[in-house]
Design an enzyme around this catalytic site. Structure first.
Site, short mmCIF file in Angstrom:
data_model
loop_
_atom_site.label_atom_id
_atom_site.label_comp_id
_atom_site.label_asym_id
_atom_site.label_seq_id
_atom_site.Cartn_x
_atom_site.Cartn_y
_atom_site.Cartn_z
N GLN A 68 0.96 -1.45 -0.03
CA GLN A 68 -0.18 0.05 -0.15
C GLN A 68 0.80 1.41 0.01
O GLN A 68 0.51 2.33 -0.62
CB GLN A 68 -0.93 -0.05 1.17
CG GLN A 68 -2.15 -0.89 1.10
CD GLN A 68 -3.01 -0.81 2.27
OE1 GLN A 68 -3.27 0.21 2.84
NE2 GLN A 68 -3.86 -1.70 2.47
N ALA A 92 -12.04 1.52 -0.09
CA ALA A 92 -12.33 2.88 -0.10
C ALA A 92 -10.96 3.83 0.24
O ALA A 92 -10.50 4.71 -0.10
CB ALA A 92 -13.40 3.20 0.69
N ASP A 93 -10.45 3.20 1.58
CA ASP A 93 -9.22 3.86 2.14
C ASP A 93 -8.08 3.64 1.20
O ASP A 93 -7.15 4.67 1.15
CB ASP A 93 -9.14 3.58 3.69
CG ASP A 93 -8.90 2.25 3.79
OD1 ASP A 93 -7.65 1.93 3.53
OD2 ASP A 93 -9.72 1.40 4.03
N HIS A 130 -10.60 4.51 8.86
CA HIS A 130 -9.63 4.59 7.94
C HIS A 130 -9.67 5.38 6.58
O HIS A 130 -8.74 5.90 6.30
CB HIS A 130 -9.48 2.92 7.38
CG HIS A 130 -8.76 2.18 8.49
ND1 HIS A 130 -9.47 1.57 9.42
CD2 HIS A 130 -7.49 1.94 8.71
CE1 HIS A 130 -8.89 0.73 9.99
NE2 HIS A 130 -7.23 1.09 9.81
#
Length: 337
Positions: A100, A279-280, A301
């Site tokens: 990420q 989404a985050d 988050h």
């Protein structure tokens, strides 16, 4: 220098991952204070340190406070250089969370990079590597982010030892509007490393029976491997909606399948395009183009990542409730910079 409060809302390592990524891309130095201050073990862990090291290698950053337990980190990015390297988390820390932190680097590199990551692929409190490969990367393809993942070996808690190779490719964000999910196909995998294959079959049967009862016809594969660590679990997905459950001592195989299938059905019931976990993950990419996306629910988050992103860009996110026919959730949008 941008200063970010690491205890804001969700108050976890996500603040560190997002902040250093955006710092590298924008070349804006960042100071993060109160890192995980309200957690049982505050400050940086091995997994967070691995994230910072990975981004640092790409942007040649100078870093202060990169120590286990440190609650303050100062990150000075330099010029981006595309080079292959390896990061060993040295624990069962999440490979997915390191990924990420480095995915946004696709927006800044000028040639392909291959990174080898060693640690945990399927561990608690983070997305399984299957989610990153089948959902995160597939969604990001839609907005122009080009990357590939190859799962060499799975790693479970406490041994770790999982090996994943990720290729990052130069990319540019393109606009996207995607509000509802009309896909009915469910796929998945029960992964098993060094345990009885009957456990996998019981997990699959439990999940399949529940999904069949709701009118779906799931395609769930069995993956049996040998490796340095032992573990089992299931990952299910429908387009950009995913769920998973890890097996653990005292948890029946049937319960593992039940948890994953029921979580997936709950997300699918909203009829929105993406689940709350994705989404985050996509928030850091949204300022770069006009993106409008429907999500099942808004989590801390997501709100935390919005807080961090708005520190780096002159942009405001819009969150609106959405209700149309059988679909009910939220729409996140921004006009980009």
């Amino acid at each position: 220098m941008i200063t970010i409060d690491g205890s804001y809302l969700e108050g976890g390592g996500q603040i560190v991952r997002t902040a250093i990524s955006l710092s590298a891309i924008t070349k804006k130095p960042v100071k993060i204070i109160n890192i995980r201050k309200n957690r049982k073990n505050p400050g940086l862990s091995n997994q967070h340190i691995a994230c910072v090291e990975a981004v640092s290698k790409i942007c040649n950053a100078n870093v202060e406070g990169l120590l286990k337990g440190s609650e303050t980190l100062i990150f000075y990015p330099e010029d981006i250089t595309a080079k292959n390297f390896e990061i060993d988390i040295k624990t069962a820390g999440s490979i997915s969370l390191v990924i990420q932190s480095i995915l946004p680097m696709c927006l800044a590199i000028n040639k392909n990079i291959e990174i080898t990551l060693i640690g945990g692929t399927n561990v608690e409190f983070s997305p399984p590597i299957d989610y990153i490969k089948k959902i995160t990367l597939k969604f990001l393809e839609n907005i122009g982010i080009n990357s590939e993942i190859n799962i060499i070996e799975r790693g479970f808690f406490p041994e770790g030892g999982g090996i994943v190779k990720i290729s990052l490719k130069p990319s540019k964000i393109v606009p996207l509007e995607l509000i509802e999910n009309k896909n009915i196909e469910i796929k998945g995998v029960v992964f098993n490393q060094d345990l009885d294959e009957n456990i996998s079959k019981r997990i699959r049967k439990s999940a399949s029976d529940i999904l069949l009862n709701k009118g779906f016809c799931p395609e769930i594969k069995l993956e049996n491997r040998e490796g340095k660590s032992t573990g089992v679990g299931i990952f299910l997905f429908n387009k950009y909606i995913g769920s998973d459950c890890l097996g653990k001592k005292g948890l029946l195989s049937e319960t593992v399948g039940k948890i994953a299938s029921e979580d997936l059905l709950e997300e699918l019931g909203t009829k929105m395009a993406i689940d709350s976990h994705l989404a985050d993950q996509i928030i850091p990419f949204m300022p770069f183009s006009d993106i409008k996306i429907g999500v099942s629910k808004i989590t801390n988050h997501t709100l935390t990542n919005i807080y961090v992103v708005e520190k780096f860009f002159d942009v405001k996110f819009n969150i609106e409730e959405y209700s149309k026919d059988n679909a009910k959730g939220y729409v996140i949008s921004t006009k980009g910079v």
